[in-house]
Enzyme design. Structure first.
Site, mmCIF file in Angstrom:
data_model
loop_
_atom_site.group_PDB
_atom_site.id
_atom_site.type_symbol
_atom_site.label_atom_id
_atom_site.label_comp_id
_atom_site.label_asym_id
_atom_site.label_seq_id
_atom_site.Cartn_x
_atom_site.Cartn_y
_atom_site.Cartn_z
ATOM 1 N N ASP A 172 0.815 -1.224 0.000
ATOM 2 C CA ASP A 172 0.000 0.000 0.000
ATOM 3 C C ASP A 172 0.843 1.266 0.000
ATOM 4 O O ASP A 172 0.516 2.238 -0.672
ATOM 5 C CB ASP A 172 -0.967 -0.005 1.187
ATOM 6 C CG ASP A 172 -2.057 -1.056 1.020
ATOM 7 O OD1 ASP A 172 -2.405 -1.358 -0.141
ATOM 8 O OD2 ASP A 172 -2.537 -1.587 2.026
ATOM 9 N N GLU B 203 6.882 29.921 -15.726
ATOM 10 C CA GLU B 203 8.039 30.130 -16.602
ATOM 11 C C GLU B 203 9.191 30.819 -15.868
ATOM 12 O O GLU B 203 10.346 30.529 -16.101
ATOM 13 C CB GLU B 203 7.603 30.949 -17.819
ATOM 14 C CG GLU B 203 8.663 30.974 -18.889
ATOM 15 C CD GLU B 203 8.124 31.461 -20.222
ATOM 16 O OE1 GLU B 203 6.883 31.550 -20.376
ATOM 17 O OE2 GLU B 203 8.942 31.741 -21.095
#
Ligand SMILES: *[C@@H]1O[C@H](CO)[C@@H](O)[C@H](O)[C@H]1NC(C)=O
Ligand SMILES: *[C@@H]1O[C@H](CO)[C@@H](O)[C@H](O)[C@H]1NC(C)=O
Ligand SMILES: *[C@@H]1O[C@H](CO)[C@@H](O)[C@H](O)[C@H]1NC(C)=O
Ligand SMILES: *[C@@H]1O[C@H](CO)[C@@H](O)[C@H](O)[C@H]1NC(C)=O
Ligand SMILES: *[C@@H]1O[C@H](CO)[C@@H](O)[C@H](O)[C@H]1NC(C)=O
Ligand SMILES: *[C@@H]1O[C@H](CO)[C@@H](O)[C@H](O)[C@H]1NC(C)=O
Length: 390
Positions: free
Chosen positions: A154, A343
């Protein structure tokens, strides 16, 4: 187009990252070349309790197994009890004894690190394993070719990712589990353990970081994740794919040695604990009080937001949390795909996860905070460079 960062980020006033500026993560290209010594008179580092050691054969490679429990060490009430069973019931010696073929492949040393289901694996156990792994596998005079960790499935990918970022001496760390308990019809644990040890001592497994080996597939720990609750073919890396597989129980690779381009490494030699980072699951009508209550207790040092798409419905809650200065890493609740950085680097607490899923983002944020690295640089810089060239 890549998802853009919501405008609320620019309104943020608290600069979590500036407080944490430098040091930057350690470069991944480790020049460390480790010599391998074939000998049986190895002394474990202080505190490492080696409880299994096969009869030594000097012409075989050597493998250390750290056993932590999980389904692979699980016991059901009958051979048909494949879904209801007690995880973490069988010790490392019994795991190896079930696969005598291993002893023709490698000398085996075993340590019982824990014997629990994987939801009980925590940062104490992970740090412990990473620190011992560096001592055992990465020491100049190491006798070990590889480390195999047996683990519940898990949260297997979280420990695998943790080891990938913290143990980097070119030798393979293999994380393996099973979907069926050891007592089930067609238990997959013995074959998976054999495949893990074979993959670990396979010379071409070097320089690939930590690897998840399950169901005859070899995946990078950086990208591979559990994708199904019940079935054997659950571990996948949906976009990057598998690195290799096993044919006739012999490993092979599709690619030459490779390191994920956006991987950071962290030295945890002196780290004694990891800061608390929580994941918030976003949905329609996400209640901002979730953020308020997380921040109120003061011990949470970071949040990962598993957002529907990158902020919808939780903007005001995020804004309030930002004012508390806690870094928030955004990924998507789909858990696959890219949340691209802006950016140009932005100020503020909201950081884009890039290509790392929610639970791995949590581990990386913990490691960045624990080692004093700038979380924004850790998550965003390499991908920004790739996307925008700056
Ligand atoms: C080492 O592990 C074994 C088996 O779990 C246990 O019986 C023994 O007490 C441990 N020794 C130390 C020094 O912790
Ligand atoms: C040791 O391993 C080599 C290589 O697999 C094998 O040929 C040899 O029979 C082994 N020796 C013993 C004593 O098992
Ligand atoms: C180990 O190798 C020997 C020699 O090749 C072989 O006789 C033996 O059956 C092998 N044992 C297992 C358990 O595969
Ligand atoms: C992790 O679990 C171990 C064993 O149960 C426990 O001793 C340790 O305190 C736990 N660490 C954290 C951070 O909860
Ligand atoms: C860890 O601590 C030791 C002893 O203080 C020191 O020599 C070493 O540089 C430290 N390593 C890191 C990565 O901080
Ligand atoms: C971010 O903060 C730095 C340092 O205070 C500043 O030089 C820079 O202009 C800020 N950038 C933005 C996009 O606000």
């Amino acid at each position: 187009m890549f998802p853009s960062i919501p405008t609320l980020v620019t309104a943020a006033t608290v600069l979590a990252s500036s407080a944490l500026a430098s040091p930057t993560p350690i470069p991944i290209a480790s020049s460390q070349v480790l010599s391998l010594v074939r000998r049986d008179n190895w002394t474990p580092p202080a505190g490492l309790n080696v409880t299994y050691q096969s009869e030594y054969n000097a012409s075989l490679p050597s493998t250390m197994i750290f056993a932590t429990g999980g389904t692979i060490a699980g016991r059901g009430s009958s051979s048909t009890a494949s879904g209801v069973y007690q995880a973490g019931s069988i010790g490392v010696g019994a795991l190896v004894d079930a696969v005598p073929e291993l002893l023709n492949v490698s000398n085996i040393y075993g340590v019982q690190i824990a014997n629990v289901g994987s939801p009980s694996i925590n940062s104490t156990i992970q740090l412990n394993m990473a620190q011992y792994a560096n001592k055992v596998l990465c020491a100049e005079d190491s006798i070990f070719d590889s480390l195999v960790i047996t683990h519940g499935t898990d949260t297997l990918e979280e420990t695998a990712f943790f080891m990938d970022l913290t143990v980097n001496c070119r030798k393979p760390v293999i994380i393996v589990g099973a979907m069926r308990p050891a007592t089930a019809l067609s238990a997959d644990g013995p074959a998976n353990l054999y495949a893990a040890v074979k993959t670990g001592v396979f010379p071409d497994s070097k320089d690939r970081g930590a690897l998840i080996v399950m169901n005859d597939r070899i995946g990078s720990a950086f990208y591979t994740q559990k994708t199904h609750v019940n079935y054997l073919d659950t571990f996948k890396a949906p976009e990057p794919g598998y690195l290799g597989g096993l044919f006739n129980n012999e490993p092979f690779y599709y690619y030459g040695p490779a390191t994920p381009k956006y991987k950071n490494t962290f030295d945890v030699t002196n780290v004694t604990s990891l800061p608390k980072v929580d994941i918030v699951y976003g949905h329609q009508e996400t209640d901002p009080r979730i953020f308020e209550s997380i921040v109120k207790y003061g011990d949470v040092k970071g949040i990962v937001l598993a957002s529907p798409n990158g902020g919808v419905g939780v903007d005001s809650a995020i804004t309030d949390t930002i004012s508390s200065g806690i870094p928030i890493v955004r990924h998507v609740r789909i858990n696959v795909g890219m949340i691209a950085p802006s950016e140009t680097p932005r100020n503020g607490s909201v950081i884009s996860s890039g290509l790392i899923n929610n639970q791995k983002s949590r581990i990386q944020l913990q490691l960045a905070l624990a080692t004093g690295a700038d979380p924004r640089a850790v998550f965003e810089d390499a991908l920004r460079e790739e996307l925008y060239g700056n």
